[in-house]
Motif scaffolding. Structure first.
Motif, PDB file in Angstrom:
ATOM      1  N   SER A  65       0.822  -1.214   0.000  1.00 50.83           N
ATOM      2  CA  SER A  65       0.000   0.000   0.000  1.00 50.83           C
ATOM      3  C   SER A  65       0.856   1.263   0.000  1.00 50.83           C
ATOM      4  CB  SER A  65      -0.922   0.008   1.217  1.00 50.83           C
ATOM      5  OG  SER A  65      -1.770  -1.128   1.184  1.00 50.83           O
ATOM      6  N   ASP A  66       0.457   2.208  -0.834  1.00 47.33           N
ATOM      7  CA  ASP A  66       1.133   3.504  -0.908  1.00 47.33           C
ATOM      8  C   ASP A  66       0.559   4.480   0.113  1.00 47.33           C
ATOM      9  OD1 ASP A  66       2.730   3.093  -3.550  1.00 47.33           O
ATOM     10  OD2 ASP A  66       0.692   2.438  -3.997  1.00 47.33           O
ATOM     11  N   ILE A  67      -0.723   4.314   0.414  1.00 45.93           N
ATOM     12  CA  ILE A  67      -1.412   5.142   1.403  1.00 45.93           C
ATOM     13  C   ILE A  67      -2.162   4.205   2.345  1.00 45.93           C
ATOM     14  CG2 ILE A  67      -3.181   6.909   1.785  1.00 45.93           C
ATOM     15  CD1 ILE A  67      -2.595   7.904  -1.086  1.00 45.93           C
ATOM     16  N   VAL A  68      -1.984   4.415   3.642  1.00 41.96           N
ATOM     17  CA  VAL A  68      -2.658   3.597   4.649  1.00 41.96           C
ATOM     18  C   VAL A  68      -3.478   4.532   5.537  1.00 41.96           C
ATOM     19  CG1 VAL A  68      -2.391   1.928   6.510  1.00 41.96           C
ATOM     20  CG2 VAL A  68      -0.757   1.945   4.605  1.00 41.96           C
ATOM     21  N   ILE A  69      -4.770   4.281   5.611  1.00 41.83           N
ATOM     22  CA  ILE A  69      -5.706   5.095   6.394  1.00 41.83           C
ATOM     23  C   ILE A  69      -6.174   4.244   7.571  1.00 41.83           C
ATOM     24  CG2 ILE A  69      -7.908   6.338   6.354  1.00 41.83           C
ATOM     25  CD1 ILE A  69      -7.459   6.417   3.202  1.00 41.83           C
ATOM     26  N   ILE A  70      -5.981   4.740   8.774  1.00 43.20           N
ATOM     27  CA  ILE A  70      -6.245   3.928   9.964  1.00 43.20           C
ATOM     28  C   ILE A  70      -7.227   4.638  10.881  1.00 43.20           C
ATOM     29  CG2 ILE A  70      -5.232   2.806  11.987  1.00 43.20           C
ATOM     30  CD1 ILE A  70      -2.528   2.895  10.415  1.00 43.20           C
ATOM     31  N   GLY A  71      -8.366   4.018  11.118  1.00 46.19           N
ATOM     32  CA  GLY A  71      -9.313   4.526  12.088  1.00 46.19           C
ATOM     33  C   GLY A  71      -8.910   4.068  13.481  1.00 46.19           C
ATOM     34  N   ALA A  72      -8.589   5.045  14.352  1.00 45.31           N
ATOM     35  CA  ALA A  72      -8.033   4.707  15.663  1.00 45.31           C
ATOM     36  C   ALA A  72      -8.704   5.519  16.766  1.00 45.31           C
ATOM     37  CB  ALA A  72      -6.524   4.945  15.671  1.00 45.31           C
ATOM     38  N   PRO A  73      -9.864   5.100  17.240  1.00 48.36           N
ATOM     39  CA  PRO A  73     -10.477   5.792  18.366  1.00 48.36           C
ATOM     40  C   PRO A  73      -9.715   5.527  19.658  1.00 48.36           C
ATOM     41  CG  PRO A  73     -11.690   3.788  17.885  1.00 48.36           C
ATOM     42  CD  PRO A  73     -10.643   3.914  16.808  1.00 48.36           C
ATOM     43  N   MET A  74      -9.833   6.442  20.603  1.00 49.59           N
ATOM     44  CA  MET A  74      -9.269   6.197  21.921  1.00 49.59           C
ATOM     45  C   MET A  74     -10.254   5.367  22.740  1.00 49.59           C
ATOM     46  SD  MET A  74      -8.391   8.758  25.087  1.00 49.59           S
ATOM     47  CE  MET A  74      -6.752   9.302  24.632  1.00 49.59           C
ATOM     48  N   LYS A 108       2.572   6.724   2.850  1.00 51.89           N
ATOM     49  CA  LYS A 108       1.905   7.719   3.678  1.00 51.89           C
ATOM     50  C   LYS A 108       0.923   7.005   4.596  1.00 51.89           C
ATOM     51  CE  LYS A 108       0.361  11.461   1.659  1.00 51.89           C
ATOM     52  NZ  LYS A 108       1.143  12.554   2.294  1.00 51.89           N
ATOM     53  N   VAL A 109       0.974   7.329   5.879  1.00 57.33           N
ATOM     54  CA  VAL A 109       0.042   6.774   6.854  1.00 57.33           C
ATOM     55  C   VAL A 109      -0.758   7.924   7.454  1.00 57.33           C
ATOM     56  CG1 VAL A 109      -0.214   5.540   9.039  1.00 57.33           C
ATOM     57  CG2 VAL A 109       1.484   4.772   7.369  1.00 57.33           C
ATOM     58  N   VAL A 110      -2.088   7.817   7.365  1.00 58.19           N
ATOM     59  CA  VAL A 110      -2.980   8.843   7.911  1.00 58.19           C
ATOM     60  C   VAL A 110      -3.850   8.190   8.964  1.00 58.19           C
ATOM     61  CG1 VAL A 110      -4.731  10.578   7.400  1.00 58.19           C
ATOM     62  CG2 VAL A 110      -2.992  10.032   5.680  1.00 58.19           C
ATOM     63  N   ILE A 111      -3.798   8.714  10.172  1.00 59.84           N
ATOM     64  CA  ILE A 111      -4.532   8.131  11.295  1.00 59.84           C
ATOM     65  C   ILE A 111      -5.724   9.015  11.637  1.00 59.84           C
ATOM     66  CG2 ILE A 111      -4.421   7.484  13.728  1.00 59.84           C
ATOM     67  CD1 ILE A 111      -1.438   6.778  13.169  1.00 59.84           C
ATOM     68  N   ALA A 112      -6.910   8.428  11.577  1.00 62.26           N
ATOM     69  CA  ALA A 112      -8.152   9.100  11.948  1.00 62.26           C
ATOM     70  C   ALA A 112      -8.381   8.864  13.432  1.00 62.26           C
ATOM     71  CB  ALA A 112      -9.314   8.556  11.121  1.00 62.26           C
ATOM     72  N   ASP A 116       6.218   9.638   6.827  1.00 62.89           N
ATOM     73  CA  ASP A 116       5.133  10.429   6.233  1.00 62.89           C
ATOM     74  C   ASP A 116       3.853  10.069   6.993  1.00 62.89           C
ATOM     75  OD1 ASP A 116       3.553  11.983   4.632  1.00 62.89           O
ATOM     76  OD2 ASP A 116       3.965  10.905   2.760  1.00 62.89           O
ATOM     77  N   LEU A 117       3.742  10.612   8.211  1.00 62.28           N
ATOM     78  CA  LEU A 117       2.697  10.219   9.151  1.00 62.28           C
ATOM     79  C   LEU A 117       1.860  11.433   9.516  1.00 62.28           C
ATOM     80  CD1 LEU A 117       1.532   8.024  11.117  1.00 62.28           C
ATOM     81  CD2 LEU A 117       3.243   8.796  12.771  1.00 62.28           C
ATOM     82  N   HIS A 118       0.531  11.264   9.443  1.00 59.90           N
ATOM     83  CA  HIS A 118      -0.381  12.388   9.697  1.00 59.90           C
ATOM     84  C   HIS A 118      -1.519  11.939  10.609  1.00 59.90           C
ATOM     85  CE1 HIS A 118       1.473  14.470   6.207  1.00 59.90           C
ATOM     86  NE2 HIS A 118       1.579  13.228   5.755  1.00 59.90           N
ATOM     87  N   PHE A 119      -1.970  12.850  11.471  1.00 61.74           N
ATOM     88  CA  PHE A 119      -3.131  12.613  12.321  1.00 61.74           C
ATOM     89  C   PHE A 119      -4.232  13.593  11.944  1.00 61.74           C
ATOM     90  CE2 PHE A 119       0.160  10.645  14.817  1.00 61.74           C
ATOM     91  CZ  PHE A 119      -0.471   9.603  15.468  1.00 61.74           C
ATOM     92  N   VAL A 120      -5.446  13.060  11.749  1.00 66.61           N
ATOM     93  CA  VAL A 120      -6.638  13.886  11.599  1.00 66.61           C
ATOM     94  C   VAL A 120      -7.478  13.580  12.826  1.00 66.61           C
ATOM     95  CG1 VAL A 120      -8.689  14.376  10.232  1.00 66.61           C
ATOM     96  CG2 VAL A 120      -6.528  13.828   9.088  1.00 66.61           C
ATOM     97  N   ARG A 121      -7.755  14.602  13.620  1.00 68.47           N
ATOM     98  CA  ARG A 121      -8.272  14.365  14.965  1.00 68.47           C
ATOM     99  C   ARG A 121      -9.596  15.079  15.205  1.00 68.47           C
ATOM    100  NH1 ARG A 121      -4.512  16.956  17.172  1.00 68.47           N
ATOM    101  NH2 ARG A 121      -3.044  15.216  17.203  1.00 68.47           N
ATOM    102  N   VAL A 122     -10.519  14.368  15.849  1.00 70.26           N
ATOM    103  CA  VAL A 122     -11.720  14.989  16.415  1.00 70.26           C
ATOM    104  C   VAL A 122     -11.747  14.637  17.897  1.00 70.26           C
ATOM    105  CG1 VAL A 122     -14.241  15.092  16.442  1.00 70.26           C
ATOM    106  CG2 VAL A 122     -13.029  14.931  14.262  1.00 70.26           C
ATOM    107  N   GLU A 123     -11.642  15.666  18.729  1.00 71.49           N
ATOM    108  CA  GLU A 123     -11.671  15.464  20.173  1.00 71.49           C
ATOM    109  C   GLU A 123     -13.008  15.918  20.744  1.00 71.49           C
ATOM    110  OE1 GLU A 123      -7.474  15.412  22.092  1.00 71.49           O
ATOM    111  OE2 GLU A 123      -7.878  17.472  21.493  1.00 71.49           O
TER     112      GLU A 123
END
Length: 198
Positions: free
Chosen positions: A86-95, A133-137, A168-175
């Motif tokens: 995978s070139d882009i990995v999107i990960i849903g990661a709730p606390m 690229k890894v993007v963590i939701a 190449d790591l990114h967080f998209v966050r909703v708190e």
């Protein structure tokens, strides 16, 4: 190009992290219409926690595998190969309780393989799984600073992916998702702006 989407939330249609992975996936598939999208839902199809057989399947040469380990090897290796492809990995990661869902931890355990995703040398550990690229939701019921010792969700993921070489790591966050609909709407609006810049 391959895009891999991972979901781990157990709250179904109420899940904020799944709403985020929807939006992030839409963003990257629209930008890369020819990309192959691979989905892995760790709730619908959970991975078992690692045990002596699965650990040996991942960490020892196939030619040394006894029958039970050989039987486990294809499915265990498939998780790792899916990530590498995978070139882009999107990960849903709730606390969940100050950390990540155990389903997601079981997936991470298949990626942390000595000699494959990282190695040790005289100068210390070296990650071998870069180039994607890894993007963590990330979704969290409260509001947490990066300095708080209780925050073992994003810090765990950041440490893990940097350790295996992902830079190449990114967080998209909703708190503050536990504060009600208005706060969630405000958080989603801000998240959409972050996604547009990815």
């Amino acid at each position: 190009m391959q895009i891999l989407r991972i979901d781990s939330s157990t709250t179904g249609e109420q899940s904020i992290s799944r709403k985020l992975t929807d939006l992030i996936t839409q963003h990257f598939t629209e930008a890369n219409p020819d990309a192959e999208l691979v989905r892995r839902d760790l709730v619908e199809n959970p991975l078992a926690h690692i045990d002596p057989i699965t650990t040996k399947a991942l960490r020892t040469p196939p030619e040394t595998h006894e029958e039970a380990v050989a039987a486990a090897y294809p499915d265990e290796r498939a998780v790792l190969d899916e990530f590498f492809a995978s070139d882009i990995v999107i990960i849903g990661a709730p606390m969940y309780n100050f950390s990540i869902p155990s389903q997601l931890k079981a997936w991470l355990d298949r990626l942390g393989v000595p000699g494959v995703t990282f190695k040790y040398s005289d100068s210390g550990p070296e990650g071998l799984a870069g180039g994607r690229k890894v993007v963590i939701a990330s979704s969290r019921g409260g509001e947490y600073s990066n300095e708080q010792m209780a925050e073992n969700q994003e810090s765990l993921l950041k440490t893990f992916f940097e350790f295996i070489g992902v830079d190449d790591l990114h967080f998209v966050r909703v708190e503050k998702t536990g504060f009600g609909p208005d706060t969630i709407e405000e958080g989603m609006k801000a998240a959409k702006e972050q996604i547009a810049e990815l």
